[in-house]
Design a protein around this motif. Structure first.
Motif, PDB file in Angstrom:
ATOM      1  N   LYS A  29      -8.749 -11.068 -18.999  1.00 44.09           N
ATOM      2  CA  LYS A  29     -10.032 -10.666 -20.178  1.00 44.09           C
ATOM      3  C   LYS A  29      -9.465 -10.533 -21.334  1.00 44.09           C
ATOM      4  CE  LYS A  29     -13.547  -9.043 -17.194  1.00 44.09           C
ATOM      5  NZ  LYS A  29     -14.785  -8.009 -16.653  1.00 44.09           N
ATOM      6  N   GLY A  30      -8.272 -11.401 -21.658  1.00 46.67           N
ATOM      7  CA  GLY A  30      -7.279 -11.060 -22.556  1.00 46.67           C
ATOM      8  C   GLY A  30      -6.250  -9.689 -22.908  1.00 46.67           C
ATOM      9  N   MET A  31      -6.372  -8.892 -21.738  1.00 48.74           N
ATOM     10  CA  MET A  31      -5.585  -8.113 -21.566  1.00 48.74           C
ATOM     11  C   MET A  31      -4.607  -8.016 -20.508  1.00 48.74           C
ATOM     12  SD  MET A  31      -6.477  -5.341 -23.835  1.00 48.74           S
ATOM     13  CE  MET A  31      -6.108  -4.124 -23.147  1.00 48.74           C
ATOM     14  N   ARG A  32      -2.755  -8.198 -20.703  1.00 48.64           N
ATOM     15  CA  ARG A  32      -2.270  -8.178 -19.749  1.00 48.64           C
ATOM     16  C   ARG A  32      -1.979  -6.711 -18.917  1.00 48.64           C
ATOM     17  NH1 ARG A  32       1.970 -10.578 -19.450  1.00 48.64           N
ATOM     18  NH2 ARG A  32       0.972 -12.409 -21.104  1.00 48.64           N
ATOM     19  N   VAL A  33      -2.098  -7.172 -17.813  1.00 49.20           N
ATOM     20  CA  VAL A  33      -2.574  -5.947 -16.615  1.00 49.20           C
ATOM     21  C   VAL A  33      -1.318  -6.160 -15.868  1.00 49.20           C
ATOM     22  CG1 VAL A  33      -4.051  -5.719 -14.449  1.00 49.20           C
ATOM     23  CG2 VAL A  33      -4.894  -6.769 -16.797  1.00 49.20           C
ATOM     24  N   GLU A  34      -0.458  -4.820 -15.646  1.00 47.81           N
ATOM     25  CA  GLU A  34       1.146  -5.047 -14.546  1.00 47.81           C
ATOM     26  C   GLU A  34       0.715  -5.089 -13.147  1.00 47.81           C
ATOM     27  OE1 GLU A  34       4.121  -4.960 -15.816  1.00 47.81           O
ATOM     28  OE2 GLU A  34       3.259  -5.216 -18.202  1.00 47.81           O
ATOM     29  N   VAL A  35       0.895  -5.920 -12.703  1.00 47.69           N
ATOM     30  CA  VAL A  35       0.923  -5.412 -10.819  1.00 47.69           C
ATOM     31  C   VAL A  35       1.456  -4.542 -10.493  1.00 47.69           C
ATOM     32  CG1 VAL A  35       0.721  -7.272  -9.099  1.00 47.69           C
ATOM     33  CG2 VAL A  35      -0.661  -8.329 -10.899  1.00 47.69           C
ATOM     34  N   PRO A 225       1.079   0.660 -12.099  1.00 49.12           N
ATOM     35  CA  PRO A 225       1.401  -0.868 -11.489  1.00 49.12           C
ATOM     36  C   PRO A 225       2.600  -0.480 -10.342  1.00 49.12           C
ATOM     37  CG  PRO A 225       2.955  -0.534 -12.893  1.00 49.12           C
ATOM     38  CD  PRO A 225       2.011   0.828 -12.760  1.00 49.12           C
ATOM     39  N   GLY A 226       2.022  -1.744  -9.223  1.00 48.63           N
ATOM     40  CA  GLY A 226       2.495  -1.554  -8.055  1.00 48.63           C
ATOM     41  C   GLY A 226       4.252  -1.000  -8.332  1.00 48.63           C
ATOM     42  N   ASN A 227       4.708  -0.501  -7.470  1.00 50.45           N
ATOM     43  CA  ASN A 227       5.948   0.146  -6.669  1.00 50.45           C
ATOM     44  C   ASN A 227       5.888   0.640  -5.844  1.00 50.45           C
ATOM     45  OD1 ASN A 227       5.817   3.476  -6.775  1.00 50.45           O
ATOM     46  ND2 ASN A 227       4.249   2.365  -8.424  1.00 50.45           N
ATOM     47  N   ILE A 228       7.426   0.967  -5.437  1.00 52.39           N
ATOM     48  CA  ILE A 228       8.000   1.548  -4.111  1.00 52.39           C
ATOM     49  C   ILE A 228       7.887   2.995  -3.968  1.00 52.39           C
ATOM     50  CG2 ILE A 228       9.196   1.235  -2.232  1.00 52.39           C
ATOM     51  CD1 ILE A 228       8.160  -1.127  -2.379  1.00 52.39           C
ATOM     52  N   LYS A 229       6.677   3.246  -3.458  1.00 57.99           N
ATOM     53  CA  LYS A 229       6.598   4.933  -3.173  1.00 57.99           C
ATOM     54  C   LYS A 229       7.878   5.775  -2.119  1.00 57.99           C
ATOM     55  CE  LYS A 229       3.447   8.688  -2.362  1.00 57.99           C
ATOM     56  NZ  LYS A 229       3.336   9.348  -3.516  1.00 57.99           N
ATOM     57  N   ALA A 230       8.122   5.100  -0.857  1.00 56.09           N
ATOM     58  CA  ALA A 230       8.628   5.719  -0.253  1.00 56.09           C
ATOM     59  C   ALA A 230       9.195   4.408   1.357  1.00 56.09           C
ATOM     60  CB  ALA A 230       8.220   6.523   0.904  1.00 56.09           C
ATOM     61  N   LYS A 231       9.693   4.524   1.527  1.00 54.46           N
ATOM     62  CA  LYS A 231      10.315   3.748   2.362  1.00 54.46           C
ATOM     63  C   LYS A 231      10.911   4.749   4.077  1.00 54.46           C
ATOM     64  CE  LYS A 231      13.755   0.445  -0.640  1.00 54.46           C
ATOM     65  NZ  LYS A 231      14.830   0.777  -1.526  1.00 54.46           N
TER      66      LYS A 231
END
Length: 272
Positions: A29-35, A225-231
């Motif tokens: 919708k015209g906006m950039r979304v960080e996935v 946005p999506g990130n690695i929280k824990a391993k």
């Protein structure tokens, strides 16, 4: 009944996956979304790993970038030191939706990739019949997808990917649509096949129990946005059976992962 052949020589030490500074964004919708934001991961050869997190955290996006279906906004993905630019036969994919070709029989679906590669008919049918035997589908080899149950269709989808000897198998919530009992049977079957082949498996799920039961390592993802929280390393003994779900070690891991996921789920609810 076809004769079983020894598939152990198919084992490979390939399948090392590296993700370096991976970011993905879309326009909506015209906006950039960080996935995804600056993801750095390594999946070892022959390892069974799960990407776990709430809906919308980018699990499937990572899988699709590794598959070559989505181009990253920035960063790179490598398989065995080769940069991924397009889909390739060394990366098999099993989707959540049943993806068999409806006009082909079970055998024809499973052998399709081998036929395209030019494997002689006698060789590919021997190999395909072996895999069909291993997952209990040999007697249904001439059946069409609409004649199979959901679990049977997914069994066929899994061996269709594996029969091509990929070094990496990507699985996007493949058991989500199945009933609880069938789902557990499919998990155990998958681990049996993986134990023979030792293909690198990257499995996307939002089911904590499933992730712990299947994996060597769990990557818990954060949100927005999506990130690695824990391993999290999973040191439960293999082979794993349904009794593994009741062990103190399993229960402890379940509680630990639940708390991590709960934090991210609450964040996502606050953003709705």
């Amino acid at each position: 009944m076809a004769t079983l052949v020894d598939i152990s020589p198919v084992r490979s030490h390939k399948g090392f996956v590296e993700i370096e500074n991976l970011s993905v964004s879309f326009k909506r919708k015209g906006m950039r979304v960080e996935v995804l934001d600056s993801i750095n991961l390594q999946f070892n050869s022959g390892e069974f790993s799960c990407l776990l997190g709430p809906s919308g955290c980018g699990k499937s996006t990572i899988l699709n970038v590794i598959a070559g279906f989505i181009k990253p906004t920035s960063g790179c993905v490598f398989v065995d030191k080769q940069k991924i630019r397009t889909p390739g036969a060394e990366r098999g994919f099993v989707f959540q939706q049943y993806s068999l070709l409806p006009w082909k029989t079970t055998l024809q679906n499973v052998e399709f990739g081998l036929k395209i590669r030019g494997m002689p008919k006698s060789e590919r049918q021997e190999l395909v019949n072996d895999y069909l035997n291993r997952v209990g589908l040999y007697k249904h080899r001439h059946s069409y997808p609409h004649q199979l149950s959901g679990g049977m269709q997914q069994r066929a989808s899994i061996i269709r990917a594996l029969v091509n000897s990929p070094s990496v198998l990507l699985m996007d919530e493949p058991f989500a649509a199945l009933d609880a009992q069938t789902r557990q049977m499919m998990r155990e079957l998958l681990l049996t096949i993986w134990g023979d082949l030792k293909t690198t498996v990257i499995f996307v799920t939002h089911d904590i129990e499933e992730a712990i039961f299947l994996s060597d390592r769990i990557f818990v993802m954060g949100f927005n946005p999506g990130n690695i929280k824990a391993k999290i390393d999973v040191f439960l003994e293999r082979p794993r059976q349904i009794d593994s779900l009741l062990s103190p070690e399993f229960v402890k891991l379940n509680r630990q992962v639940f708390e991590l996921i709960r934090e991210e789920t609450l964040k996502s609810m606050e953003l709705d």
